[in-house]
Design a protein around this motif. Sequence first.
Motif, PDB file in Angstrom:
ATOM      1  N   ASP A   1      -6.946   2.757  10.570  1.00 52.76           N
ATOM      2  CA  ASP A   1      -6.995   1.609   9.664  1.00 52.76           C
ATOM      3  C   ASP A   1      -7.321   2.139   8.276  1.00 52.76           C
ATOM      4  OD1 ASP A   1      -8.054  -0.623   8.088  1.00 52.76           O
ATOM      5  OD2 ASP A   1      -7.988  -1.762   9.963  1.00 52.76           O
TER       6      ASP A   1
ATOM      7  N   LEU B   1       0.833  -1.183   0.000  1.00 48.05           N
ATOM      8  CA  LEU B   1       0.000   0.000   0.000  1.00 48.05           C
ATOM      9  C   LEU B   1       0.877   1.246   0.000  1.00 48.05           C
ATOM     10  CD1 LEU B   1      -2.726  -0.947   2.648  1.00 48.05           C
ATOM     11  CD2 LEU B   1      -2.969  -0.955   0.148  1.00 48.05           C
TER      12      LEU B   1
ATOM     13  N   ASP C   1      -2.053  -2.541   7.121  1.00 43.72           N
ATOM     14  CA  ASP C   1      -3.113  -1.568   6.875  1.00 43.72           C
ATOM     15  C   ASP C   1      -3.282  -0.571   8.015  1.00 43.72           C
ATOM     16  OD1 ASP C   1      -4.049  -3.353   8.710  1.00 43.72           O
ATOM     17  OD2 ASP C   1      -5.791  -4.007   7.548  1.00 43.72           O
TER      18      ASP C   1
ATOM     19  N   ARG D   1      -7.939   0.716   5.515  1.00 44.26           N
ATOM     20  CA  ARG D   1      -8.929  -0.011   4.718  1.00 44.26           C
ATOM     21  C   ARG D   1     -10.350   0.213   5.232  1.00 44.26           C
ATOM     22  NH1 ARG D   1      -6.933  -2.992   0.668  1.00 44.26           N
ATOM     23  NH2 ARG D   1      -4.795  -3.795   0.788  1.00 44.26           N
ATOM     24  N   THR D   2     -10.536   0.173   6.542  1.00 46.45           N
ATOM     25  CA  THR D   2     -11.883   0.312   7.100  1.00 46.45           C
ATOM     26  C   THR D   2     -12.221   1.750   7.491  1.00 46.45           C
ATOM     27  OG1 THR D   2     -11.172  -0.082   9.390  1.00 46.45           O
ATOM     28  CG2 THR D   2     -11.661  -2.022   8.033  1.00 46.45           C
TER      29      THR D   2
ATOM     30  N   GLU E   1      -3.430   1.131  -3.701  1.00 46.43           N
ATOM     31  CA  GLU E   1      -2.694  -0.108  -3.931  1.00 46.43           C
ATOM     32  C   GLU E   1      -1.388   0.289  -4.618  1.00 46.43           C
ATOM     33  OE1 GLU E   1      -3.495  -2.998  -2.900  1.00 46.43           O
ATOM     34  OE2 GLU E   1      -5.646  -2.860  -2.441  1.00 46.43           O
TER      35      GLU E   1
ATOM     36  N   VAL F   1      -7.689   3.224  -2.490  1.00 43.32           N
ATOM     37  CA  VAL F   1      -8.240   2.428  -1.388  1.00 43.32           C
ATOM     38  C   VAL F   1      -9.082   3.301  -0.464  1.00 43.32           C
ATOM     39  CG1 VAL F   1      -7.627   1.051   0.650  1.00 43.32           C
ATOM     40  CG2 VAL F   1      -6.328   0.787  -1.466  1.00 43.32           C
ATOM     41  N   ARG F   2      -8.585   4.467  -0.122  1.00 42.08           N
ATOM     42  CA  ARG F   2      -9.305   5.367   0.786  1.00 42.08           C
ATOM     43  C   ARG F   2      -8.769   6.781   0.659  1.00 42.08           C
ATOM     44  NH1 ARG F   2     -12.850   4.890   4.645  1.00 42.08           N
ATOM     45  NH2 ARG F   2     -12.794   2.633   4.322  1.00 42.08           N
TER      46      ARG F   2
END
Length: 300
Positions: free
Chosen positions: A260, A198, A236, A262-263, A211, A218-219
């Motif tokens: 985080d 990442l 992450d 990803r979340t 990515e 991703v965010r």
Amino acid sequence: MGGREGPLAAGRKSARLLRGVSARAWPLTLVIAAGLGLLLYVATTSLPYLIASPVGDAYLGALNDCLARQLAGATRLGWAVAPDASRAAVFGPRIVAVCGEDGTHSRLELPGATALAFDGERHLWVAAGGHLLRERDGTLQPVGDITPPEWLIGHTDGVIALDAAGQLVSVAPDGKVLGQAQVPGPGGRLSVGPGGLLAAVEWGGGVLVYEARSLALVRAEAPCNVEFLWWLDAADQVLLACGAAPSQEDAPAPAALRFDVRTGTHQEVPARTRAPARRLPGRALYVQGCDGFPCTATPP
């Protein structure tokens, strides 16, 4: 430091003391003053340098010693460390020096270098004169043309470059473009997380996460007014240093958040002093600049 008098204050105090002694006491007094001055100089200059000496670094000292000998006093403009800290490189206006922990070393003549990076296979990449070069068989060979990057960072399958206009590009060893993205504006700061999977760009008080290979987004989020980002050991997870929001300067802000990527979940962590540093993708080791060389840093 610790309430110690500075050299100017110490000199004034010594002058007041000297005016109160007799002429016969001058020689001895001058000797004592000179000794105290030397001690103060050593305490305020030499000791901090020895503590932060690049060649005294527990992990990178041998590489820095090798690099210093290869550079032979040349100006140092930038550095890079391999993902596992097995190799390091430093460049100047006309020279790129490379050293490995196995004793290998090289001094490459390359005017105009502006950035260095090691990829996941520990090969060196250099941006110079509008060209991108990759190390092969002990030489730097061109893989394509590139706008001079502000940042050049390695990932598992090549490198990512970020230029002054906010253009992100991921490049494979054969020069193939693996992905592209556009950061909303200039001034971003690029880094890659553990495993080189990442990538993050700190921009505008927020974080853009991609990515690394494809640069698929991703965010994009600003959980606080982000001032610095440290990658943590989990691939992450990052730690964010937070500042006051520009529109709410009087409002309390969290000192730091564990985030985080990803979340999007986050939690506040205890405040303490943390030095800006980068985690190596292939080893739980943080590095920072140290007199033009790479040195290890305290984990955040």
